[in-house]
Design a protein around this motif. Structure first.
Motif, short mmCIF file in Angstrom:
data_model
loop_
_atom_site.label_atom_id
_atom_site.label_comp_id
_atom_site.label_asym_id
_atom_site.label_seq_id
_atom_site.Cartn_x
_atom_site.Cartn_y
_atom_site.Cartn_z
N UNK A 55 114.77 -5.09 -11.50
CA UNK A 55 114.42 -4.77 -12.89
C UNK A 55 113.43 -5.78 -13.44
N UNK A 56 113.53 -7.03 -13.03
CA UNK A 56 112.62 -8.05 -13.51
C UNK A 56 111.24 -7.95 -12.85
N UNK A 57 111.16 -7.30 -11.71
CA UNK A 57 109.89 -7.16 -11.01
C UNK A 57 108.88 -6.37 -11.82
N UNK A 58 109.33 -5.51 -12.74
CA UNK A 58 108.39 -4.74 -13.55
C UNK A 58 107.60 -5.64 -14.50
N UNK A 59 108.04 -6.88 -14.67
CA UNK A 59 107.32 -7.83 -15.51
C UNK A 59 106.36 -8.70 -14.69
N UNK A 60 106.20 -8.40 -13.42
CA UNK A 60 105.29 -9.14 -12.55
C UNK A 60 104.04 -8.32 -12.32
N UNK A 61 102.94 -9.00 -12.07
CA UNK A 61 101.67 -8.34 -11.82
C UNK A 61 101.69 -7.73 -10.41
N UNK A 62 101.47 -6.41 -10.29
CA UNK A 62 101.49 -5.80 -8.96
C UNK A 62 100.26 -6.15 -8.11
N UNK A 63 99.23 -6.72 -8.73
CA UNK A 63 98.01 -7.10 -8.01
C UNK A 63 98.12 -8.57 -7.62
N UNK A 64 97.73 -8.89 -6.40
CA UNK A 64 97.84 -10.26 -5.91
C UNK A 64 96.91 -11.20 -6.70
N UNK A 65 97.26 -12.47 -6.71
CA UNK A 65 96.46 -13.47 -7.43
C UNK A 65 95.04 -13.54 -6.87
N UNK A 66 94.91 -13.47 -5.55
CA UNK A 66 93.59 -13.55 -4.93
C UNK A 66 92.70 -12.40 -5.39
N UNK A 67 93.28 -11.21 -5.44
CA UNK A 67 92.52 -10.04 -5.86
C UNK A 67 92.19 -10.13 -7.35
N UNK A 68 93.09 -10.70 -8.14
CA UNK A 68 92.86 -10.85 -9.58
C UNK A 68 91.65 -11.75 -9.85
N UNK A 69 91.51 -12.82 -9.06
CA UNK A 69 90.38 -13.72 -9.27
C UNK A 69 89.06 -13.03 -8.96
N UNK A 70 89.06 -12.12 -7.99
CA UNK A 70 87.83 -11.45 -7.58
C UNK A 70 87.53 -10.19 -8.39
N UNK A 71 88.56 -9.55 -8.91
CA UNK A 71 88.41 -8.27 -9.60
C UNK A 71 87.89 -8.46 -11.02
N UNK A 72 86.87 -7.71 -11.43
CA UNK A 72 86.38 -7.85 -12.81
C UNK A 72 87.35 -7.21 -13.81
N UNK A 73 87.34 -7.73 -15.01
CA UNK A 73 88.21 -7.23 -16.06
C UNK A 73 87.40 -6.29 -16.93
N UNK A 74 88.03 -5.22 -17.36
CA UNK A 74 87.36 -4.25 -18.23
C UNK A 74 87.32 -4.72 -19.67
N UNK A 75 87.17 -3.79 -20.55
CA UNK A 75 87.07 -4.10 -21.98
C UNK A 75 88.27 -3.54 -22.72
N UNK A 76 88.43 -3.94 -23.96
CA UNK A 76 89.52 -3.42 -24.76
C UNK A 76 89.11 -2.07 -25.36
N UNK A 77 90.08 -1.34 -25.86
CA UNK A 77 89.82 -0.06 -26.51
C UNK A 77 89.24 -0.31 -27.89
N UNK A 78 88.24 0.47 -28.26
CA UNK A 78 87.65 0.33 -29.60
C UNK A 78 88.33 1.28 -30.58
N UNK A 79 88.24 0.97 -31.85
CA UNK A 79 88.81 1.81 -32.88
C UNK A 79 88.16 3.19 -32.86
N UNK A 80 86.86 3.21 -32.63
CA UNK A 80 86.11 4.47 -32.58
C UNK A 80 86.67 5.40 -31.50
N UNK A 81 86.96 4.85 -30.32
CA UNK A 81 87.53 5.64 -29.24
C UNK A 81 88.93 6.14 -29.58
N UNK A 82 89.71 5.26 -30.18
CA UNK A 82 91.11 5.60 -30.46
C UNK A 82 91.26 6.62 -31.58
#
Length: 160
Positions: A55-82
């Motif tokens: 049950x506590x595993x759902x609070x862990x990141x399913x993506x590995x740390x190595x992949x997180x460092x290499x993977x680009x991060x997207x953007x947040x949702x804008x009010x206009x989109x929402x």
């Protein structure tokens, strides 16, 4: 997961893609093979008992740390989109963001305890901005509804 939602620049995200993301809770077992919460419940001998660790595993990141460092991060949702989203879509997105925020806080705390660098700390701010944008849209809708209701009541009072 959420990073896919952030990277998507499409403003016409369908509700089915949001429900797919928000309804499946992926949990990693010891061998790091993702299984759904539903599968884990089905395989349980008592059908309702799930171990605390899983049950506590759902609070862990399913993506590995190595992949997180290499993977680009997207953007947040804008009010206009929402503003174009239905109430149900906003509720599903809120739940996804809430789970993402909890996961990020957990990963941040683990990194702090072990003296490690938390990968992509800007994700916290993007989740916070997206949640704030949802609150803003819901507030706007609530104010519109109140204004409409008051105008309707005034019109009914003038007719009488």
């Amino acid at each position: 997961h959420f990073s896919r939602l952030l990277v998507s620049s499409s403003t016409t995200t369908s509700s089915s893609s949001l429900s797919t993301v928000s309804t499946k809770s992926y949990i990693r077992n010891i061998s790091s093979t993702p299984i759904t919460l539903e599968d884990q419940i089905k395989s349980s001998p008592h059908k309702t008992t799930i171990s605390l660790a899983s049950r506590l595993e759902q609070f862990r990141d399913p993506v590995s740390r190595e992949k997180r460092f290499a993977e680009p991060v997207g953007r947040s949702w804008s009010v206009k989109e929402l503003r174009r989203k239905s109430y149900d879509d906003l509720q599903k997105l809120w739940y996804v963001l809430y789970k993402e925020r909890n996961m990020l806080m957990t990963e941040s705390e683990i990194a702090r305890r072990y003296g490690q660098y938390f990968p992509q700390p800007e994700r916290k701010e993007k989740v916070k901005k997206s949640m704030g944008a949802i609150k803003q849209v819901l507030g706007e809708r609530k104010r519109e509804k109140i204004t409409y209701h008051r105008a309707k009541m005034e019109l009914e009072n003038k007719v009488d």
